[in-house]
Design an enzyme around this catalytic site. Structure first.
Site, PDB file in Angstrom:
ATOM      1  N   SER A 281     -17.733 -13.104 -42.674  1.00 24.52           N
ATOM      2  CA  SER A 281     -18.447 -13.188 -41.656  1.00 24.52           C
ATOM      3  C   SER A 281     -19.465 -13.860 -41.019  1.00 24.52           C
ATOM      4  O   SER A 281     -18.570 -15.485 -40.869  1.00 24.52           O
ATOM      5  CB  SER A 281     -19.606 -12.613 -43.137  1.00 24.52           C
ATOM      6  OG  SER A 281     -20.547 -11.732 -42.401  1.00 24.52           O
TER       7      SER A 281
ATOM      8  N   ASP B  53     -15.262  -1.438 -41.156  1.00 22.10           N
ATOM      9  CA  ASP B  53     -16.650  -2.645 -40.931  1.00 22.10           C
ATOM     10  C   ASP B  53     -16.997  -2.788 -39.847  1.00 22.10           C
ATOM     11  O   ASP B  53     -16.769  -2.794 -38.524  1.00 22.10           O
ATOM     12  CB  ASP B  53     -15.486  -3.884 -41.202  1.00 22.10           C
ATOM     13  CG  ASP B  53     -16.198  -5.655 -41.542  1.00 22.10           C
ATOM     14  OD1 ASP B  53     -18.326  -4.697 -40.520  1.00 22.10           O
ATOM     15  OD2 ASP B  53     -16.460  -6.529 -40.706  1.00 22.10           O
TER      16      ASP B  53
ATOM     17  N   HIS C  41     -18.327  -3.790 -44.485  1.00 20.44           N
ATOM     18  CA  HIS C  41     -18.380  -5.920 -43.820  1.00 20.44           C
ATOM     19  C   HIS C  41     -17.643  -6.639 -45.228  1.00 20.44           C
ATOM     20  O   HIS C  41     -17.460  -7.015 -45.181  1.00 20.44           O
ATOM     21  CB  HIS C  41     -19.386  -5.903 -43.761  1.00 20.44           C
ATOM     22  CG  HIS C  41     -19.296  -7.631 -43.322  1.00 20.44           C
ATOM     23  ND1 HIS C  41     -18.986  -8.216 -42.135  1.00 20.44           N
ATOM     24  CD2 HIS C  41     -20.196  -8.420 -43.564  1.00 20.44           C
ATOM     25  CE1 HIS C  41     -19.065  -9.082 -42.035  1.00 20.44           C
ATOM     26  NE2 HIS C  41     -20.092  -9.291 -42.711  1.00 20.44           N
TER      27      HIS C  41
END
Length: 368
Positions: free
Chosen positions: A150, A316, A349
Site C-alpha cells: 500500500s 483489491d 486491499h
C-alpha cells in the site's frame, strides 16, 4: 485531555541536520522512531527495510504499545517466516508526519509548542529521505531488499527511483505509482470529516479536553471500506442484524456491518492523531512517480540496478491489478528485471496483511 499521541518508540534517531523537503521547506529537530529485528552481518548486506502503510507504524513484530495487539506483520516477519529474522536484519521506521514516535504535527516545534498545522506538507519522497538518513546512521549502504504494501509500496518505489543504489531488490505489494482521482476523492472525504469536527479547532486541539475524534472516526470508517472487498463483506456480514432479531426503525447500528465500522472508527481514533491523518493522506495524494521524472514512469527506474517483484490481488479495488501492471510495463520499458503475480484472495486491499499462503511463497522466493 486531548494530547499528542506520540509514544516512546523502541529506538529513536535524531537527525543532526534539518531535513530538506520537496516543498522547499526544511524540517528541524527530526526524530525517527524505528525497530530492528535479527542481526546485521559483518558485511552489512543482509538488511531488509520494511515500509508501513498509512495507519501503520514501526511495530511490525512487537506488540503495539497502545492497543497491546501483536505487530501488524507478525505473520510474515520472524524466525523461519517468509521474511526470516534468522537470516535478515529487519528495519521498520515510522514515517515522518506520523504520530507513533517520528516527528509529525503532534511533535513539539522549536518554540516548544506542537507543530499542529504549522507542520510542513510532506511527500512520500520526504518520508523516504528519512529512511535513507536512518540507513546512513546504521552504516548500511545497500539493502538486501526494500519491502512495502500500500503506502509502503509507494515508499519502496520512491526509494528505488530516487536512491537507486540503496537496494538490490524491491518488493511492492498492492500498491501504485500514483494516486487516482478516486483515491484522492476518498482521502478528501476523510479530511473534510476531520476538519468539519468542531473539536479540530483549525488543528490546534492539543491540550484541550476534546479532540476531533468523531471526525477521525468517520474518516477511518470511509477508508476502511476501501480496504475490503464486496465478497469479503458479504461473507463476513451480509445483511445480518447486530444483536437483534428485527430492525429498530431508527438509526442505531441495526446491521453488523454498521456496528463493525463504528467500532473500527472509535478504536482508530484512540490510537491515531487526526492531524497526522491529514498530512499522510495528502502525501499519498501528491504521489506521482512519473511526474517526478519528466512525465514518463520508465524514466523513474533508468538508474536502478535492482530486481523487482510486484504483487496485486484480484479483489483489491483500491489499488487494482491494472495499477501494478502499469509499473511492470514501465520497468520493462526501462529494461529492468521484474516479476509480477496477481494473487486470488477474498480480502480486498488488506490481503497483503492477512493469511494468504500464496503470498508467503512469493515473498520467501523473491527474497531468496
Amino acid at each position: 485531555m486531548a494530547t499528542a499521541h506520540t509514544i516512546d518508540p523502541t529506538q529513536v534517531l535524531t537527525l543532526d541536520e534539518p531535513l530538506t523537503l520537496d516543498s522547499g521547506q526544511t524540517l528541524p529537530l527530526v526524530e525517527i522512531a524505528y525497530e530492528t529485528h535479527g542481526r546485521l552481518n559483518p558485511a552489512k548486506d543482509n538488511a531488509i527495510l520494511i515500509c508501513h502503510a498509512l495507519t501503520g507504524d514501526h511495530h511490525v513484530v512487537s506488540d503495539h504499545p497502545l492497543t497491546g495487539k501483536p505487530g501488524w506483520w507478525v505473520r510474515m516477519v520472524g524466525p523461519g517466516k517468509p521474511i526470516d529474522t534468522d537470516r535478515y536484519f529487519i528495519i521498520c521506521a515510522n514515517v515522518i508526519g506520523s504520530c507513533m514516535g517520528s516527528t509529525g504535527p503532534a511533535s513539539l516545534a522549536p518554540d516548544g509548542e506542537p507543530w499542529a498545522m504549522r507542520f510542513p506538507v510532506i511527500t512520500i519522497r520526504d518520508m523516504v529521505r528519512g529512511h535513507v538518513a536512518l540507513l546512513d546512521s546504521l552504516g548500511i549502504d545497500t539493502l538486501h531488499a526494500v519491502v512495502g504494501g500500500s503506502m509502503g509500496g509507494m515508499q519502496t518505489l520512491s526509494l528505488a527511483a530516487n536512491f537507486p543504489e540503496r537496494a538490490r531488490a524491491v518488493l511492492v505489494l498492492a500498491s501504485t505509482a500514483r494516486h487516482s482521482a478516486q483515491n484522492i476523492g476518498f482521502h478528501e472525504l476523510g479530511r473534510q470529516a476531520i476538519m468539519a469536527d468542531n473539536s479540530w479547532r483549525e488543528g490546534d486541539y492539543y491540550g484541550f479536553e476534546d479532540s476531533p475524534e468523531k471526525g477521525l472516526a468517520v474518516a477511518r470508517m470511509a477508508a476502511h471500506i476501501t480496504y475490503l472487498s464486496e465478497e469479503g463483506l458479504t461473507k463476513k456480514f451480509g445483511r445480518r442484524l447486530q444483536d437483534r432479531s428485527e430492525k429498530t426503525f431508527g438509526f442505531d447500528a441495526d446491521f453488523q456491518i454498521e456496528s463493525y465500522l463504528r467500532y473500527q472508527g472509535i478504536s482508530f481514533s484512540n490510537r491515531f492523531d487526526a492531524n497526522s491523518y491529514l498530512y499522510i493522506t495528502r502525501a499519498m495524494d501528491y504521489f506521482d512517480l512519473a511526474e517526478e521524472h519528466g512525465g514518463r514512469l520508465a524514466n523513474a527506474f533508468r538508474r536502478s540496478r535492482a530486481r523487482f517483484c510486484l504483487v496485486s490481488f484480484d479483489t483489491d479495488w483500491l489499488y487494482p491489478t491494472s495499477a501494478s501492471r502499469n509499473v511492470v510495463q514501465a520497468l520493462n520499458a526501462a529494461g529492468k528485471p521484474v516479476s509480477f503475480v496477481e494473487l486470488s484472495a477474498p480480502y480486498g486491499h488488506d490481503s497483503f496483511l492477512l493469511d494468504v499462503p500464496a503470498l508467503d511463497r512469493v515473498v520467501a522466493g523473491f527474497l531468496g
